[in-house]
Design an enzyme around this catalytic site. Sequence first.
Site, PDB file in Angstrom:
ATOM      1  N   CYS A   1       4.260  -5.091  12.437  1.00 23.51           N
ATOM      2  CA  CYS A   1       5.040  -6.113  11.731  1.00 23.51           C
ATOM      3  C   CYS A   1       4.418  -7.500  11.887  1.00 23.51           C
ATOM      4  CB  CYS A   1       6.475  -6.098  12.237  1.00 23.51           C
ATOM      5  SG  CYS A   1       7.491  -7.368  11.480  1.00 23.51           S
TER       6      CYS A   1
ATOM      7  N   CYS B   1       4.836  -7.013   7.995  1.00 22.08           N
ATOM      8  CA  CYS B   1       5.866  -7.915   7.450  1.00 22.08           C
ATOM      9  C   CYS B   1       5.485  -9.386   7.472  1.00 22.08           C
ATOM     10  CB  CYS B   1       7.176  -7.786   8.238  1.00 22.08           C
ATOM     11  SG  CYS B   1       7.460  -6.215   9.041  1.00 22.08           S
TER      12      CYS B   1
ATOM     13  N   LYS C   1       2.174 -10.454   5.577  1.00 19.59           N
ATOM     14  CA  LYS C   1       2.447 -10.133   4.161  1.00 19.59           C
ATOM     15  C   LYS C   1       3.331 -11.201   3.531  1.00 19.59           C
ATOM     16  CE  LYS C   1       5.967  -8.488   3.157  1.00 19.59           C
ATOM     17  NZ  LYS C   1       6.347  -7.124   3.419  1.00 19.59           N
TER      18      LYS C   1
ATOM     19  N   TYR D   1       6.185   0.393  -1.188  1.00 21.80           N
ATOM     20  CA  TYR D   1       6.400  -0.981  -0.745  1.00 21.80           C
ATOM     21  C   TYR D   1       5.086  -1.775  -0.736  1.00 21.80           C
ATOM     22  CZ  TYR D   1      11.078  -0.292   1.486  1.00 21.80           C
ATOM     23  OH  TYR D   1      12.380  -0.080   1.761  1.00 21.80           O
TER      24      TYR D   1
ATOM     25  N   GLU E   1       3.850  -4.825  -3.326  1.00 23.98           N
ATOM     26  CA  GLU E   1       3.757  -6.152  -2.713  1.00 23.98           C
ATOM     27  C   GLU E   1       2.355  -6.738  -2.878  1.00 23.98           C
ATOM     28  OE1 GLU E   1       7.329  -5.877   0.612  1.00 23.98           O
ATOM     29  OE2 GLU E   1       5.293  -5.556   1.300  1.00 23.98           O
TER      30      GLU E   1
ATOM     31  N   HIS F   1      28.415 -21.629  -7.903  1.00 28.08           N
ATOM     32  CA  HIS F   1      27.887 -21.937  -9.216  1.00 28.08           C
ATOM     33  C   HIS F   1      26.983 -23.158  -9.192  1.00 28.08           C
ATOM     34  CE1 HIS F   1      27.855 -21.681 -13.546  1.00 28.08           C
ATOM     35  NE2 HIS F   1      28.109 -22.965 -13.628  1.00 28.08           N
TER      36      HIS F   1
ATOM     37  N   GLU G   1      26.065 -15.340  -7.928  1.00 31.91           N
ATOM     38  CA  GLU G   1      27.480 -15.324  -8.353  1.00 31.91           C
ATOM     39  C   GLU G   1      27.737 -14.194  -9.344  1.00 31.91           C
ATOM     40  OE1 GLU G   1      28.968 -18.580 -10.819  1.00 31.91           O
ATOM     41  OE2 GLU G   1      26.916 -19.092 -11.372  1.00 31.91           O
TER      42      GLU G   1
HETATM   43  P1  NDP Z   1       5.374   4.342   0.686  1.00 30.63           P
HETATM   44  O1  NDP Z   1       5.797   5.629   1.266  1.00 30.63           O
HETATM   45  O2  NDP Z   1       6.387   3.306   0.392  1.00 30.63           O
HETATM   46  O3  NDP Z   1       4.561   4.625  -0.670  1.00 30.63           O
HETATM   47  C1  NDP Z   1       3.477   5.498  -0.667  1.00 30.63           C
HETATM   48  C2  NDP Z   1       2.845   5.516  -2.038  1.00 30.63           C
HETATM   49  O4  NDP Z   1       1.675   6.326  -1.973  1.00 30.63           O
HETATM   50  C3  NDP Z   1       3.729   6.121  -3.109  1.00 30.63           C
HETATM   51  O5  NDP Z   1       3.512   5.461  -4.321  1.00 30.63           O
HETATM   52  C4  NDP Z   1       3.226   7.561  -3.181  1.00 30.63           C
HETATM   53  O6  NDP Z   1       3.418   8.167  -4.422  1.00 30.63           O
HETATM   54  C5  NDP Z   1       1.755   7.360  -2.956  1.00 30.63           C
HETATM   55  N1  NDP Z   1       1.066   8.542  -2.458  1.00 30.63           N
HETATM   56  C6  NDP Z   1       1.365   9.275  -1.356  1.00 30.63           C
HETATM   57  N2  NDP Z   1       0.503  10.284  -1.211  1.00 30.63           N
HETATM   58  C7  NDP Z   1      -0.369  10.190  -2.241  1.00 30.63           C
HETATM   59  C8  NDP Z   1      -1.496  10.966  -2.656  1.00 30.63           C
HETATM   60  N3  NDP Z   1      -1.881  12.037  -1.967  1.00 30.63           N
HETATM   61  N4  NDP Z   1      -2.140  10.583  -3.763  1.00 30.63           N
HETATM   62  C9  NDP Z   1      -1.732   9.508  -4.475  1.00 30.63           C
HETATM   63  N5  NDP Z   1      -0.683   8.737  -4.131  1.00 30.63           N
HETATM   64  C10 NDP Z   1      -0.015   9.082  -3.025  1.00 30.63           C
HETATM   65  O7  NDP Z   1       4.227   3.817   1.660  1.00 30.63           O
HETATM   66  P2  NDP Z   1       3.537   2.398   1.861  1.00 30.63           P
HETATM   67  O8  NDP Z   1       2.188   2.722   2.361  1.00 30.63           O
HETATM   68  O9  NDP Z   1       3.687   1.536   0.674  1.00 30.63           O
HETATM   69  O10 NDP Z   1       4.400   1.753   3.023  1.00 30.63           O
HETATM   70  C11 NDP Z   1       4.716   2.485   4.195  1.00 30.63           C
HETATM   71  C12 NDP Z   1       6.081   2.173   4.683  1.00 30.63           C
HETATM   72  O11 NDP Z   1       6.089   0.928   5.343  1.00 30.63           O
HETATM   73  C13 NDP Z   1       7.144   2.014   3.587  1.00 30.63           C
HETATM   74  O12 NDP Z   1       7.672   3.222   3.148  1.00 30.63           O
HETATM   75  C14 NDP Z   1       8.169   1.166   4.289  1.00 30.63           C
HETATM   76  O13 NDP Z   1       9.030   1.990   5.035  1.00 30.63           O
HETATM   77  C15 NDP Z   1       7.333   0.288   5.200  1.00 30.63           C
HETATM   78  N6  NDP Z   1       7.159  -1.041   4.581  1.00 30.63           N
HETATM   79  C16 NDP Z   1       8.248  -1.845   4.419  1.00 30.63           C
HETATM   80  C17 NDP Z   1       8.134  -3.082   3.825  1.00 30.63           C
HETATM   81  C18 NDP Z   1       9.343  -3.917   3.627  1.00 30.63           C
HETATM   82  O14 NDP Z   1      10.353  -3.685   4.273  1.00 30.63           O
HETATM   83  N7  NDP Z   1       9.308  -4.898   2.722  1.00 30.63           N
HETATM   84  C19 NDP Z   1       6.839  -3.581   3.355  1.00 30.63           C
HETATM   85  C20 NDP Z   1       5.760  -2.654   3.553  1.00 30.63           C
HETATM   86  C21 NDP Z   1       5.924  -1.445   4.151  1.00 30.63           C
HETATM   87  P3  NDP Z   1       4.824   8.820  -4.874  1.00 30.63           P
HETATM   88  O15 NDP Z   1       5.749   7.697  -5.112  1.00 30.63           O
HETATM   89  O16 NDP Z   1       4.475   9.561  -6.104  1.00 30.63           O
HETATM   90  O17 NDP Z   1       5.245   9.693  -3.740  1.00 30.63           O
END
Ligand code: NDP
Length: 456
Positions: A46, A51, A54, A180, A184, A438, A443
């Site tokens: 984080c 976090c 980012k 996510y 982002e 407002h 709101e």
């Molecule tokens: P996510 O799990 O959110 O997203 C993973 C992405 O990778 C999805 O689009 C998924 O596709 C794709 N994917 C997975 N496997 C493959 C593959 N074999 N080939 C192609 N695409 C693939 O992971 P992130 O890495 O974005 O983030 C990890 C975690 O970190 C998040 O889930 C969240 O919990 C945390 N995080 C939180 C944040 C916040 O609170 N603002 C900010 C950043 C991270 P599909 O959708 O089709 O499964």
Amino acid sequence: MPSMSDFDYDYFVIGAGSGGVRSSRIAASLGARVAICEDNRLGGTCVNVGCVPKKLLVYGSSYGPDMEDAAGFGWTIGERTFSWADLIAAKDKEIARLNTVYGRILRTAGVTVHEGRGVLIDKNTVDVAGTRYTAEHILITTGGRPWVPPIPGADLGITSDEVFDLPEQPKRAVIIGSGYIGVEFAGIFNSIGSETTMIYRSALPLRSFDEDVRSCLSEEMEKRGVHLLRDTRIECLERRADGAIDVVLGDQEVVTADMVLFATGRVPNTAGMGLEEAGVELGERGGIEADSFYATSVPGIWALGDVIDQVQLTPVALAEGMVLARRLFGGVRGRVQYEVLPTAVFSQPNVGTVGLTERDARARGSVRIYKSHFRPMKHTISGRDERTFMKIIVDDVSDVVLGVHMVGPDAGEIIQGFAVAMTCGATKAQFDATIGIHPTAAEELVTMRTPEPDPM
Ligand code: NDP
């Protein structure tokens, strides 16, 4: 069986990220003798590669579109230049400050910090850089790391571990994945003027979010200029003679990039730590199997946060760390409230959400849906073609609000307060009885009166 005082510590925490730091501090404040070890910078994902940096990059990048919006309000802004190196240097300075703050917080709390990688020797012993320490309880909070799909040339890409130290701004950025991190960083690179393409295998970004939120965000990202390649598989990555990277798609089309960021999910950090040898059971993806009190299969060894592969969110790890420390050293039998889980995605525009999606709510029973899609006041004059979306999902029988979703500026800030209301079990009638502020976008969430017609 040695008594508690025969151990070096009451609580030994492996991994000084969000969950580990919070749990160790709370335990120490309750009188436990606590140590924590870390082989990297204090604060974990984080603070160092998640976090915090980012959000700083999101702030930094959003001045680009803000300056465009200013014109409608009478501003003429001269030549604009952006220095990625300056933004990264400013970010690095702030993160270094936070690393120091974390060290001070731990020391002030009375937690002993051991630098180095912790390896489990047995259920009461941890080795850190050749020195062994014993403890009655051991907590594993080693978090996770980015996962990259095994496609040819994948090593030409980077992950969120490297993107924060990228030496130069890429002219052409390709983001793979639409979770996510994908959305982002697509927003960050697009707003600083990199030509940005997000390639993903599904029809819409942000799987597991409400469908309306997903389609609304993808529309707005496209309007801001991000190229979206949906339903797209990646064949391989290839280095070009000029140093750029060709991303070869399933249909043999090629997208050329200066940087390819894999944002394809994260896996738990559990390898090479002596876990299996000590008898700690791991799940299919390598996460530690922990019960609802964070107990692992070995009594006295506990685990929480990203390493248990449940909810990968800092505030959840903080809550888990606090509940466990209070339970072990304060005799308080608390539980983390996972049912009403607020979360924000710092995409541009932001997404904020709490509670159930429409699909999950419908699966449980009869619901009323309220939606609003409007042009934010600021953009009546800025001229930006961007709309804010809000949605409330209500249990038709009890009138309890089951979900609140938003795509629009400050969605994360706005949804936090609605999460309090939902944690208190607020009904739609109570939303309606709330006086609005407002003129704000928020709101709208207390003035939606007409439910959507029921889809038959
Ligand atoms: P996510 O799990 O959110 O997203 C993973 C992405 O990778 C999805 O689009 C998924 O596709 C794709 N994917 C997975 N496997 C493959 C593959 N074999 N080939 C192609 N695409 C693939 O992971 P992130 O890495 O974005 O983030 C990890 C975690 O970190 C998040 O889930 C969240 O919990 C945390 N995080 C939180 C944040 C916040 O609170 N603002 C900010 C950043 C991270 P599909 O959708 O089709 O499964």
